[in-house]
Motif scaffolding. Structure first.
Motif, PDB file in Angstrom:
ATOM      1  N   ARG A 128     107.786  -2.661 125.260  1.00  0.00           N
ATOM      2  CA  ARG A 128     108.660  -1.963 124.311  1.00  0.00           C
ATOM      3  C   ARG A 128     109.637  -2.910 123.616  1.00  0.00           C
ATOM      4  N   LEU A 129     110.110  -3.919 124.355  1.00  0.00           N
ATOM      5  CA  LEU A 129     111.122  -4.822 123.809  1.00  0.00           C
ATOM      6  C   LEU A 129     110.510  -6.095 123.241  1.00  0.00           C
ATOM      7  N   ASN A 130     109.187  -6.232 123.430  1.00  0.00           N
ATOM      8  CA  ASN A 130     108.468  -7.376 122.869  1.00  0.00           C
ATOM      9  C   ASN A 130     109.081  -8.706 123.302  1.00  0.00           C
ATOM     10  N   THR A 131     109.285  -8.852 124.625  1.00  0.00           N
ATOM     11  CA  THR A 131     109.876 -10.091 125.145  1.00  0.00           C
ATOM     12  C   THR A 131     109.538 -10.227 126.624  1.00  0.00           C
ATOM     13  N   LEU A 132     110.114 -11.241 127.256  1.00  0.00           N
ATOM     14  CA  LEU A 132     109.890 -11.471 128.681  1.00  0.00           C
ATOM     15  C   LEU A 132     110.897 -10.679 129.510  1.00  0.00           C
ATOM     16  N   VAL A 133     110.416 -10.108 130.611  1.00  0.00           N
ATOM     17  CA  VAL A 133     111.255  -9.325 131.505  1.00  0.00           C
ATOM     18  C   VAL A 133     110.947  -9.747 132.939  1.00  0.00           C
ATOM     19  N   VAL A 134     112.005  -9.934 133.752  1.00  0.00           N
ATOM     20  CA  VAL A 134     111.812 -10.214 135.177  1.00  0.00           C
ATOM     21  C   VAL A 134     112.726  -9.296 135.982  1.00  0.00           C
ATOM     22  N   LEU A 135     112.365  -9.082 137.232  1.00  0.00           N
ATOM     23  CA  LEU A 135     113.087  -8.154 138.099  1.00  0.00           C
ATOM     24  C   LEU A 135     113.919  -8.899 139.128  1.00  0.00           C
ATOM     25  N   TYR A 136     114.956  -8.239 139.613  1.00  0.00           N
ATOM     26  CA  TYR A 136     115.676  -8.754 140.774  1.00  0.00           C
ATOM     27  C   TYR A 136     116.438  -7.610 141.416  1.00  0.00           C
ATOM     28  N   SER A 137     116.782  -7.781 142.692  1.00  0.00           N
ATOM     29  CA  SER A 137     117.489  -6.744 143.438  1.00  0.00           C
ATOM     30  C   SER A 137     118.642  -7.394 144.193  1.00  0.00           C
ATOM     31  N   PRO A 138     119.833  -7.445 143.612  1.00  0.00           N
ATOM     32  CA  PRO A 138     120.960  -8.103 144.282  1.00  0.00           C
ATOM     33  C   PRO A 138     121.503  -7.306 145.461  1.00  0.00           C
ATOM     34  N   GLY A 139     121.161  -6.058 145.559  1.00  0.00           N
ATOM     35  CA  GLY A 139     121.637  -5.218 146.663  1.00  0.00           C
ATOM     36  C   GLY A 139     120.679  -4.072 146.853  1.00  0.00           C
ATOM     37  N   GLU A 140     121.211  -2.871 146.910  1.00  0.00           N
ATOM     38  CA  GLU A 140     120.373  -1.687 147.071  1.00  0.00           C
ATOM     39  C   GLU A 140     119.706  -1.280 145.763  1.00  0.00           C
ATOM     40  N   LEU A 141     120.265  -1.732 144.629  1.00  0.00           N
ATOM     41  CA  LEU A 141     119.748  -1.336 143.325  1.00  0.00           C
ATOM     42  C   LEU A 141     118.774  -2.367 142.775  1.00  0.00           C
ATOM     43  N   ASP A 142     117.914  -1.899 141.864  1.00  0.00           N
ATOM     44  CA  ASP A 142     116.944  -2.776 141.204  1.00  0.00           C
ATOM     45  C   ASP A 142     117.396  -3.026 139.767  1.00  0.00           C
ATOM     46  N   TYR A 143     117.232  -4.280 139.333  1.00  0.00           N
ATOM     47  CA  TYR A 143     117.629  -4.646 137.981  1.00  0.00           C
ATOM     48  C   TYR A 143     116.495  -5.391 137.284  1.00  0.00           C
ATOM     49  N   ALA A 144     116.565  -5.391 135.955  1.00  0.00           N
ATOM     50  CA  ALA A 144     115.657  -6.185 135.134  1.00  0.00           C
ATOM     51  C   ALA A 144     116.492  -7.053 134.210  1.00  0.00           C
ATOM     52  N   VAL A 145     116.095  -8.320 134.103  1.00  0.00           N
ATOM     53  CA  VAL A 145     116.730  -9.231 133.160  1.00  0.00           C
ATOM     54  C   VAL A 145     115.783  -9.401 131.982  1.00  0.00           C
ATOM     55  N   VAL A 146     116.281  -9.138 130.792  1.00  0.00           N
ATOM     56  CA  VAL A 146     115.468  -9.169 129.579  1.00  0.00           C
ATOM     57  C   VAL A 146     115.944 -10.325 128.712  1.00  0.00           C
ATOM     58  N   PHE A 147     115.020 -11.218 128.363  1.00  0.00           N
ATOM     59  CA  PHE A 147     115.387 -12.418 127.633  1.00  0.00           C
ATOM     60  C   PHE A 147     115.288 -12.198 126.128  1.00  0.00           C
ATOM     61  N   GLN A 148     116.449 -12.229 125.461  1.00  0.00           N
ATOM     62  CA  GLN A 148     116.542 -12.110 124.007  1.00  0.00           C
ATOM     63  C   GLN A 148     115.654 -10.991 123.436  1.00  0.00           C
ATOM     64  N   PRO A 149     115.945  -9.736 123.819  1.00  0.00           N
ATOM     65  CA  PRO A 149     115.117  -8.615 123.336  1.00  0.00           C
ATOM     66  C   PRO A 149     115.295  -8.393 121.839  1.00  0.00           C
ATOM     67  N   GLN A 150     114.260  -7.812 121.239  1.00  0.00           N
ATOM     68  CA  GLN A 150     114.323  -7.530 119.807  1.00  0.00           C
ATOM     69  C   GLN A 150     115.029  -6.197 119.532  1.00  0.00           C
ATOM     70  N   SER A 151     115.155  -5.389 120.567  1.00  0.00           N
ATOM     71  CA  SER A 151     115.902  -4.137 120.434  1.00  0.00           C
ATOM     72  C   SER A 151     116.418  -3.758 121.812  1.00  0.00           C
ATOM     73  N   THR A 152     117.394  -2.887 121.856  1.00  0.00           N
ATOM     74  CA  THR A 152     117.917  -2.435 123.147  1.00  0.00           C
ATOM     75  C   THR A 152     117.672  -0.943 123.266  1.00  0.00           C
ATOM     76  N   VAL A 153     117.143  -0.521 124.385  1.00  0.00           N
ATOM     77  CA  VAL A 153     116.824   0.891 124.584  1.00  0.00           C
ATOM     78  C   VAL A 153     117.249   1.326 125.974  1.00  0.00           C
ATOM     79  N   GLU A 154     117.472   2.632 126.081  1.00  0.00           N
ATOM     80  CA  GLU A 154     117.646   3.246 127.389  1.00  0.00           C
ATOM     81  C   GLU A 154     116.522   4.247 127.557  1.00  0.00           C
ATOM     82  N   ILE A 155     115.853   4.176 128.713  1.00  0.00           N
ATOM     83  CA  ILE A 155     114.618   4.940 128.914  1.00  0.00           C
ATOM     84  C   ILE A 155     114.820   5.959 130.022  1.00  0.00           C
ATOM     85  N   LYS A 156     114.317   7.178 129.801  1.00  0.00           N
ATOM     86  CA  LYS A 156     114.298   8.189 130.846  1.00  0.00           C
ATOM     87  C   LYS A 156     112.933   8.846 130.852  1.00  0.00           C
ATOM     88  N   GLU A 157     112.240   8.736 131.982  1.00  0.00           N
ATOM     89  CA  GLU A 157     110.925   9.366 132.143  1.00  0.00           C
ATOM     90  C   GLU A 157     110.878   9.998 133.531  1.00  0.00           C
TER      91      GLU A 157
END
Length: 727
Positions: free
Chosen positions: A49-78
């Motif tokens: 969707r963002l047409n870029t590289l994405v990697v995951l990490y979990s610094p604690g109980e939550l999961d995160y994604a780091v997005v490198f220089q995205p072409q757009s910013t979105v919030e997704i709910k499915e």
């Protein structure tokens, strides 16, 4: 002479403030067996969707994604899934681990675009064989690793070779027959031709109750057979045409936790081990030379794969690596001198690598061990199969007595107490008089009797050495030298467990006390193993505890190490921990709590220094000995310092290696417990690699702190409390 490597520096510095990332919080992923699979799907969705590289990490109980220089910013709910943008435009240098992973992700994308076949994590093979030799195909591949040192990324590339059969697994099944094929092919690696190219998997089982026309592949709400899978819209019908209707189904997977996949045996080719190579000398040598590459060939292939990756595209950003590798010209590198080892009569000598085994034998013969083993009751139990003649066992024991006298200055009991099995219930007999036994020598008939081996270790709670009849039979094979070397190792192992020490270090290491930490097993059963050494590399004791996770339990760590140090002697000034793999944040917190405990009970001085060192053996580094334009195998003790916290050391190498090249290990000092310089940490690791007494004739690669912890693991998994050094 110079030191060269297979490590290449990125030309671009990554502390550029214009290099930013967006951070997304991922919610709604249940913590079940499919969690990582679901997270991977989220990563793919975001990248698309963002047409870029994405990697995951979990610094604690939550999961995160780091997005490198995205072409757009979105919030997704499915459904229950939610991906929310938390931070925008954060400097990339704030996420060092994710910076490395972005390079990995870009590299995987690049290699898969060129059709390279994935073998394992960061290991890929070319889609077509480089050459064919007789009935064997030679594939070349690469193993890569990224590290961030300072503000630059460094790339290590190590060429790989895979030898497969030209014949398919279906051909081999037809040749072997069903039952023999099940035995020969189980758990073997295969190169699979599949929908998206090729990949290497491991065979789980052959199922002859199913054919390639039996529905067994579930996609959504549909069930396909193997042939239907390739014929479906978007599949590869040309592969379906290669599969005959008579073929069975082969189930494969990648890794312990990988999902099982159904495949056709005609689309699989067996990956060969060197033991599989034909006995015909010329062909065997030709194949072996393709696996154990010459230095020149390895360096040429390294440059080939560097060219494939250079430049690397991180989304729309191009990064380029230097084509000249790191060496002693731009880094601290060299060859460490071997330590002096102390034998009997406090005789200190430097090992001679030109003939290491003979040197050790002659030195032991001349001076004896640094410390002799002690027999209090002068009773040894000899256990052996009833299929072995008593006279043969008598000769073997007489030979052990001679070797023990000549090399270890120790007299074994004149006549052992002997029992043969299954004529006697050895376990019951042992229990009846074990109080009077000093040690046990136990013989198995065959190499593969794992259960019997572990049973012997469990039954005999006195120092014991278990060997196979093959050792004894060497006496009658006209190879007296080999037979004596085997006896030497048998006696060294037995006497070492009884307190004997063939040698210790002449010069004290940088610390007073060393702790080796290793976690072994799998997700079903894990153990944390601890080994303890003094400042001269002398083995003190061991301990282990079962646990659930890969991270060592911090409370157990604090308690076990505190107990090992309590009453050790004078308060310690310096303690070093060697961790197989990498210390976790939780483990470092445990070390910090341990420090407070030791200070409070007076086991250490007020200015105690604790150093934590990661030791990684599964890394793709190589070092070369450079003489002008000539490249050769690195010498034992070759090292390269990468930065103030990281260095690589080759504890094996020329002239001991008979074929192939040494693979150095990565040594990392870990903040905040980085109370030594990296060169001192490398020296400690190198010197401790000499302190393994189980094989007099061979030098070990790992430091003894981890080598013994690793050897302890199979016993700990069975809750077997062994006595003495795990030799």
């Amino acid at each position: 002479m110079g030191i060269r490597s297979n490590i290449f520096l990125c030309k671009r510095a990554f502390d550029d403030p214009s290099l930013t990332v967006d951070v997304y919080c991922i919610e709604g992923i249940p913590n079940d067996k499919d969690r990582f699979w679901n997270l991977s799907k989220v990563k793919e969705m975001l990248a698309r969707r963002l047409n870029t590289l994405v990697v995951l990490y979990s610094p604690g109980e939550l999961d995160y994604a780091v997005v490198f220089q995205p072409q757009s910013t979105v919030e997704i709910k499915e459904q229950k899934l939610s991906v929310k943008l938390e931070k925008k435009g954060v400097s990339l240098v704030n996420y060092p681990q994710q910076l490395r992973e972005l390079h990995y992700e870009a590299t995987r994308n690049s290699l898969e675009k060129y059709g390279l076949a994935k073998h394992a994590y960061n290991k890929y093979f070319e889609p077509f064989p480089e050459k064919t030799i007789d009935d064997f195909e030679i594939y070349r591949g690469m193993w890569f690793r990224y590290d961030l040192f300072g503000n630059h990324v460094q790339l290590a590339i190590d060429p790989l070779t895979s030898v497969t059969s030209r014949s398919t697994v279906w051909d081999l099944i037809s040749r072997y027959g069903r039952e023999e094929a099940k035995k020969r092919l189980a758990y073997r690696n295969v190169l699979a031709t599949q929908e998206k190219g090729k990949a290497i998997y491991q065979i789980v089982r052959l199922d002859f109750s199913k054919t390639v026309n039996t529905p067994c592949i579930s996609i959504g709400d549909k069930l396909y057979s193997v042939k239907e899978y390739f014929k479906r819209p978007g599949g590869r019908p040309e592969l379906a045409d290669l599969i005959s209707d008579e073929e069975c189904v082969v189930f494969v997977k990648r890794g312990y936790e990988g999902k099982e996949l159904s495949m056709a045996p005609s689309l699989l080719k067996l990956v060969h081990k060197t033991d599989d190579f034909p006995r015909e000398p010329t062909l065997r040598q030709e194949l072996t030379s393709e696996v154990y590459l010459s230095c020149e060939r390895r360096r040429v292939l390294t440059q080939k794969f560097l060219t494939i990756l250079n430049p690397l595209w991180l989304g729309k950003l191009s990064v380029e690596f230097e084509t000249a590798d790191l060496s002693d010209l731009n880094k601290d590198a060299g060859v460490l001198a071997a330590p002096k080892l102390v034998f009997g009569n406090k005789q200190a000598v430097t090992p001679d690598f030109s003939n290491y085994g003979m040197f050790m034998k002659n030195t032991l013969r001349s001076f004896g061990p640094a410390r002799k083993a002690a027999f209090s009751s002068n009773v040894l139990l000899l256990v052996y199969p009833s299929t072995v003649a008593r006279g043969i066992m008598k000769n073997f024991y007489e030979d052990c007595k001679a070797v023990s006298r000549e090399f270890f200055r120790t007299n074994l009991p004149d006549k052992p107490t002997s029992y043969s099995y299954p004529d006697f219930d050895v376990r019951r007999e042992y229990e009846s008089f074990k109080k009077n036994i000093d040690a046990v020598l136990a013989v198995m008939q065959y190499e593969g009797e794992t259960t019997r081996y572990l049973n012997f270790k469990e039954w005999f709670d006195k120092p014991n050495q278990v060997l196979t009849y093959r050792v004894i039979d060497e006496r009658y094979q006209l190879r007296r030298g080999k037979y004596q070397n085997l006896l030497l190792n048998v006696c060294a192992g037995l006497l070492g467990k009884m307190g004997g020490r063939p040698w210790i270090l002449d010069k004290k290491l940088s610390a007073d006390f060393y702790v080796g930490l290793d976690v072994g097993g799998d997700k079903n059963a894990r153990v944390a193993c601890y080994t303890f050494f003094d400042g001269y590399g002398n083995y003190v004791r061991e301990e282990w505890r079962p646990q659930r996770a890969e991270e060592i339990n911090t409370q157990e760590l604090k308690r076990i190490v505190a107990n090992a140090i309590a009453g050790y002697g004078n308060p310690l000034n310096n303690i070093v921990f060697h961790r197989d793999g990498q210390f976790t944040d939780g483990e470092l917190q445990g070390i910090d709590a341990l420090k407070s405990e030791l200070l409070s009970n007076g086991s250490v001085t007020n200015d105690i220094k604790i150093t934590c060192v990661n030791i990684k053996k599964s890394v793709p580094y190589r070092l070369y000995d450079s003489q002008g334009k000539q490249q050769s195998v690195c010498k034992i003790g070759s090292y390269l310092i990468l930065d103030e916290h990281n260095g690589i050391i080759a504890n094996s190498g020329a002239p001991l290696l008979r074929q192939g090249m040494a693979r150095p290990i990565l040594v990392e000092t870990v903040p905040p417990f980085d109370n030594t310089d990296i060169k001192t940490a490398l020296e400690d690791v190198y010197y401790l690699s000499f302190m393994h007494w189980g094989s007099i004739m061979v030098k070990m690669k790992l430091p003894a702190t981890l080598r013994y912890a690793d050897a302890l693991t199979p016993f700990a998994l069975r809750s077997i409390r062994i006595t003495g050094v795990p030799l």
